[in-house]
Design a protein around this motif. Structure first.
Motif, PDB file in Angstrom:
ATOM      1  N   VAL A  86      47.090 123.957 102.962  1.00  0.00           N
ATOM      2  CA  VAL A  86      46.185 123.296 102.275  1.00  0.00           C
ATOM      3  C   VAL A  86      45.259 122.478 103.102  1.00  0.00           C
ATOM      4  O   VAL A  86      45.620 121.783 103.898  1.00  0.00           O
ATOM      5  CB  VAL A  86      46.998 122.364 101.307  1.00  0.00           C
ATOM      6  CG1 VAL A  86      46.289 121.241 100.531  1.00  0.00           C
ATOM      7  CG2 VAL A  86      48.021 123.229 100.461  1.00  0.00           C
ATOM      8  N   GLU A  87      43.928 122.738 102.956  1.00  0.00           N
ATOM      9  CA  GLU A  87      42.970 122.037 103.632  1.00  0.00           C
ATOM     10  C   GLU A  87      42.523 120.530 103.012  1.00  0.00           C
ATOM     11  O   GLU A  87      42.616 120.547 101.939  1.00  0.00           O
ATOM     12  CB  GLU A  87      41.790 122.744 103.982  1.00  0.00           C
ATOM     13  CG  GLU A  87      42.075 123.900 104.896  1.00  0.00           C
ATOM     14  CD  GLU A  87      40.795 124.743 105.410  1.00  0.00           C
ATOM     15  OE1 GLU A  87      40.750 125.534 106.286  1.00  0.00           O
ATOM     16  OE2 GLU A  87      39.607 124.604 104.492  1.00  0.00           O
ATOM     17  N   ARG A  88      41.971 119.766 103.800  1.00  0.00           N
ATOM     18  CA  ARG A  88      41.671 118.373 103.385  1.00  0.00           C
ATOM     19  C   ARG A  88      40.207 118.695 102.678  1.00  0.00           C
ATOM     20  O   ARG A  88      39.444 119.599 102.929  1.00  0.00           O
ATOM     21  CB  ARG A  88      41.673 117.243 104.366  1.00  0.00           C
ATOM     22  CG  ARG A  88      42.931 117.142 104.904  1.00  0.00           C
ATOM     23  CD  ARG A  88      43.023 116.327 106.052  1.00  0.00           C
ATOM     24  NE  ARG A  88      44.358 116.196 106.501  1.00  0.00           N
ATOM     25  CZ  ARG A  88      45.260 115.069 106.355  1.00  0.00           C
ATOM     26  NH1 ARG A  88      44.822 114.196 105.129  1.00  0.00           N
ATOM     27  NH2 ARG A  88      46.288 115.109 106.567  1.00  0.00           N
ATOM     28  N   SER A  89      39.735 117.611 101.797  1.00  0.00           N
ATOM     29  CA  SER A  89      38.439 117.637 101.405  1.00  0.00           C
ATOM     30  C   SER A  89      37.710 116.218 101.809  1.00  0.00           C
ATOM     31  O   SER A  89      38.431 115.236 101.932  1.00  0.00           O
ATOM     32  CB  SER A  89      38.350 117.547  99.918  1.00  0.00           C
ATOM     33  OG  SER A  89      39.075 118.866  99.441  1.00  0.00           O
ATOM     34  N   GLY A  90      36.319 116.479 102.039  1.00  0.00           N
ATOM     35  CA  GLY A  90      35.920 115.255 102.421  1.00  0.00           C
ATOM     36  C   GLY A  90      35.405 114.308 101.213  1.00  0.00           C
ATOM     37  O   GLY A  90      35.131 114.737 100.301  1.00  0.00           O
ATOM     38  N   ALA A  91      35.762 113.142 101.592  1.00  0.00           N
ATOM     39  CA  ALA A  91      35.710 112.093 100.454  1.00  0.00           C
ATOM     40  C   ALA A  91      34.304 110.837 100.829  1.00  0.00           C
ATOM     41  O   ALA A  91      34.033 110.386  99.708  1.00  0.00           O
ATOM     42  CB  ALA A  91      37.210 111.343 100.218  1.00  0.00           C
ATOM     43  N   ALA A  92      33.962 110.846 102.067  1.00  0.00           N
ATOM     44  CA  ALA A  92      33.339 109.668 102.284  1.00  0.00           C
ATOM     45  C   ALA A  92      32.767 109.938 103.864  1.00  0.00           C
ATOM     46  O   ALA A  92      33.370 110.875 104.423  1.00  0.00           O
ATOM     47  CB  ALA A  92      33.990 108.452 102.248  1.00  0.00           C
ATOM     48  N   ILE A  93      31.530 109.395 104.107  1.00  0.00           N
ATOM     49  CA  ILE A  93      31.400 109.356 105.548  1.00  0.00           C
ATOM     50  C   ILE A  93      31.599 107.929 106.163  1.00  0.00           C
ATOM     51  O   ILE A  93      31.327 106.902 105.368  1.00  0.00           O
ATOM     52  CB  ILE A  93      30.170 109.959 105.846  1.00  0.00           C
ATOM     53  CG1 ILE A  93      28.961 108.966 105.094  1.00  0.00           C
ATOM     54  CG2 ILE A  93      29.888 111.182 105.431  1.00  0.00           C
ATOM     55  CD1 ILE A  93      27.566 109.631 105.239  1.00  0.00           C
ATOM     56  N   ALA A 117      23.234 116.007 109.835  1.00  0.00           N
ATOM     57  CA  ALA A 117      22.826 115.751 108.418  1.00  0.00           C
ATOM     58  C   ALA A 117      24.033 115.494 107.575  1.00  0.00           C
ATOM     59  O   ALA A 117      24.767 116.389 106.982  1.00  0.00           O
ATOM     60  CB  ALA A 117      22.339 116.948 107.899  1.00  0.00           C
ATOM     61  N   PRO A 118      24.105 113.986 107.384  1.00  0.00           N
ATOM     62  CA  PRO A 118      25.420 113.661 106.807  1.00  0.00           C
ATOM     63  C   PRO A 118      25.377 113.828 105.245  1.00  0.00           C
ATOM     64  O   PRO A 118      24.298 113.876 104.458  1.00  0.00           O
ATOM     65  CB  PRO A 118      25.444 112.119 106.809  1.00  0.00           C
ATOM     66  CG  PRO A 118      24.677 111.956 108.104  1.00  0.00           C
ATOM     67  CD  PRO A 118      23.752 112.917 108.138  1.00  0.00           C
ATOM     68  N   PRO A 119      26.350 114.283 104.554  1.00  0.00           N
ATOM     69  CA  PRO A 119      26.377 114.702 103.174  1.00  0.00           C
ATOM     70  C   PRO A 119      26.166 113.297 102.405  1.00  0.00           C
ATOM     71  O   PRO A 119      26.129 112.241 102.608  1.00  0.00           O
ATOM     72  CB  PRO A 119      27.564 115.450 102.911  1.00  0.00           C
ATOM     73  CG  PRO A 119      28.621 114.785 103.838  1.00  0.00           C
ATOM     74  CD  PRO A 119      27.694 114.589 105.087  1.00  0.00           C
ATOM     75  N   ASP A 120      25.813 113.588 100.928  1.00  0.00           N
ATOM     76  CA  ASP A 120      25.599 112.586 100.037  1.00  0.00           C
ATOM     77  C   ASP A 120      26.855 112.096  99.444  1.00  0.00           C
ATOM     78  O   ASP A 120      27.345 112.438  98.293  1.00  0.00           O
ATOM     79  CB  ASP A 120      24.573 113.070  99.058  1.00  0.00           C
ATOM     80  CG  ASP A 120      24.171 111.783  98.093  1.00  0.00           C
ATOM     81  OD1 ASP A 120      24.503 110.723  98.409  1.00  0.00           O
ATOM     82  OD2 ASP A 120      23.632 112.153  96.893  1.00  0.00           O
ATOM     83  N   LEU A 121      27.637 111.324 100.309  1.00  0.00           N
ATOM     84  CA  LEU A 121      28.792 110.786  99.896  1.00  0.00           C
ATOM     85  C   LEU A 121      29.060 109.492  99.954  1.00  0.00           C
ATOM     86  O   LEU A 121      28.092 108.856 100.877  1.00  0.00           O
ATOM     87  CB  LEU A 121      30.111 111.662 100.742  1.00  0.00           C
ATOM     88  CG  LEU A 121      30.281 112.943 100.382  1.00  0.00           C
ATOM     89  CD1 LEU A 121      31.295 113.455 101.367  1.00  0.00           C
ATOM     90  CD2 LEU A 121      30.999 113.444  99.080  1.00  0.00           C
ATOM     91  N   PRO A 122      30.004 108.455  99.444  1.00  0.00           N
ATOM     92  CA  PRO A 122      29.965 107.225  99.734  1.00  0.00           C
ATOM     93  C   PRO A 122      30.125 107.027 101.273  1.00  0.00           C
ATOM     94  O   PRO A 122      30.852 107.481 102.164  1.00  0.00           O
ATOM     95  CB  PRO A 122      31.292 106.989  99.023  1.00  0.00           C
ATOM     96  CG  PRO A 122      31.469 107.949  98.030  1.00  0.00           C
ATOM     97  CD  PRO A 122      31.043 109.167  98.528  1.00  0.00           C
ATOM     98  N   ARG A 123      29.306 105.628 101.630  1.00  0.00           N
ATOM     99  CA  ARG A 123      29.340 105.211 102.986  1.00  0.00           C
ATOM    100  C   ARG A 123      30.462 104.112 103.274  1.00  0.00           C
ATOM    101  O   ARG A 123      30.050 103.372 102.525  1.00  0.00           O
ATOM    102  CB  ARG A 123      27.895 105.013 103.511  1.00  0.00           C
ATOM    103  CG  ARG A 123      26.872 106.336 103.207  1.00  0.00           C
ATOM    104  CD  ARG A 123      25.678 106.197 103.857  1.00  0.00           C
ATOM    105  NE  ARG A 123      24.948 107.494 104.078  1.00  0.00           N
ATOM    106  CZ  ARG A 123      23.956 107.614 104.832  1.00  0.00           C
ATOM    107  NH1 ARG A 123      23.713 106.642 105.755  1.00  0.00           N
ATOM    108  NH2 ARG A 123      23.648 108.924 104.870  1.00  0.00           N
TER     109      ARG A 123
END
Length: 238
Positions: A86-93, A117-123
């Motif tokens: 089971v892999e993890r998922s990105g939630a923030a940067i 290029a950081p994704p558009d996720l909470p910083r």
């Protein structure tokens, strides 16, 4: 009785002779991690003896990879090993250095090296610099992560950023779902984070889509102060 003894003896001979060797290694659940990387981490090779395969060690080694949250290794006799991950998922940067962002999951585990290029996720910022992939953010990230997780799935708003000010107090920038208005919120210290997130939602829900101005002040100049969650107040930015 004699038949049972014969069967047991035959099995012992086969085990001793290494008759049951690994012929196939099958992985499922791999998306971010390559087959070769997972195979190397598991330490299982074709030709290994099935009877002495250390499933626990292989699972532990796989779970040490940054992206893998859980691994289960199962023998399928006579010659197959199944590995389910089971892999993890990105939630923030989070900041690793000034201007350098890495991807983290909802537990604060660092998943990547600095991103071009950081994704558009909470910083997440104002906390200790993010460590290497596979390690976790420091203790000062616990409250921001708790706030982020408490806000998951809220219909009233989404989180854009969470940070600590110079005093260590927690602040957030959120976007109202219905209007797209961007609003700041002051959560204060690390206590009762879940209640404070609920208070932010309650205040935002009371705002209509036309509330670009509250009591004569632009929303962009207003902070929702939920440092006392049962007594939220609106105050102007100082």
């Amino acid at each position: 009785m004699a038949v049972g003894v014969f069967v047991a003896s035959a099995a012992a001979v086969l085990f001793a002779a290494g008759a049951f060797e690994v012929e196939r290694i099958r992985f499922s659940g791999l998306h971010r991690v390559s087959y070769d990387e997972a195979l190397a981490a598991a330490g299982i090779r074709v030709g290994d003896f099935m009877g002495t395969l250390d499933a626990g060690r292989a699972e532990h080694s796989l779970e040490a990879l940054a992206w893998i949250a859980e691994a289960r290794v199962t023998r399928r006799w006579p010659a197959t090993v199944d590995v389910d991950v089971v892999e993890r998922s990105g939630a923030a940067i989070a900041l690793a250095a000034p201007g350098s962002w890495v991807l983290v999951d909802r537990e604060g585990r660092v998943l990547t090296a600095p991103l071009e290029a950081p994704p558009d996720l909470p910083r997440l910022s104002g906390i200790a610099a993010a460590p290497q992939p596979g390690a976790y953010l420091g203790d000062d990230a616990d409250a921001p992560l708790a706030a982020l997780n408490a806000a998951r799935g809220r219909r009233e708003f989404s989180v854009m950023a969470l940070w600590r000010d110079q005093r260590g107090d927690l602040l957030a920038r959120v976007r109202q779902t219905s209007s797209g208005l961007v609003i700041e919120a002051a959560l204060g210290d690390d206590s009762a984070v879940g209640a404070k997130v609920a208070a932010i939602a309650a205040v935002i829900e009371e705002m209509s889509d036309a509330d670009a101005v509250v009591s004569g002040v632009a929303v962009s100049d207003v902070v929702i102060d939920v440092s006392v969650p049962h007594l939220p107040v609106l105050r102007t930015l100082s």
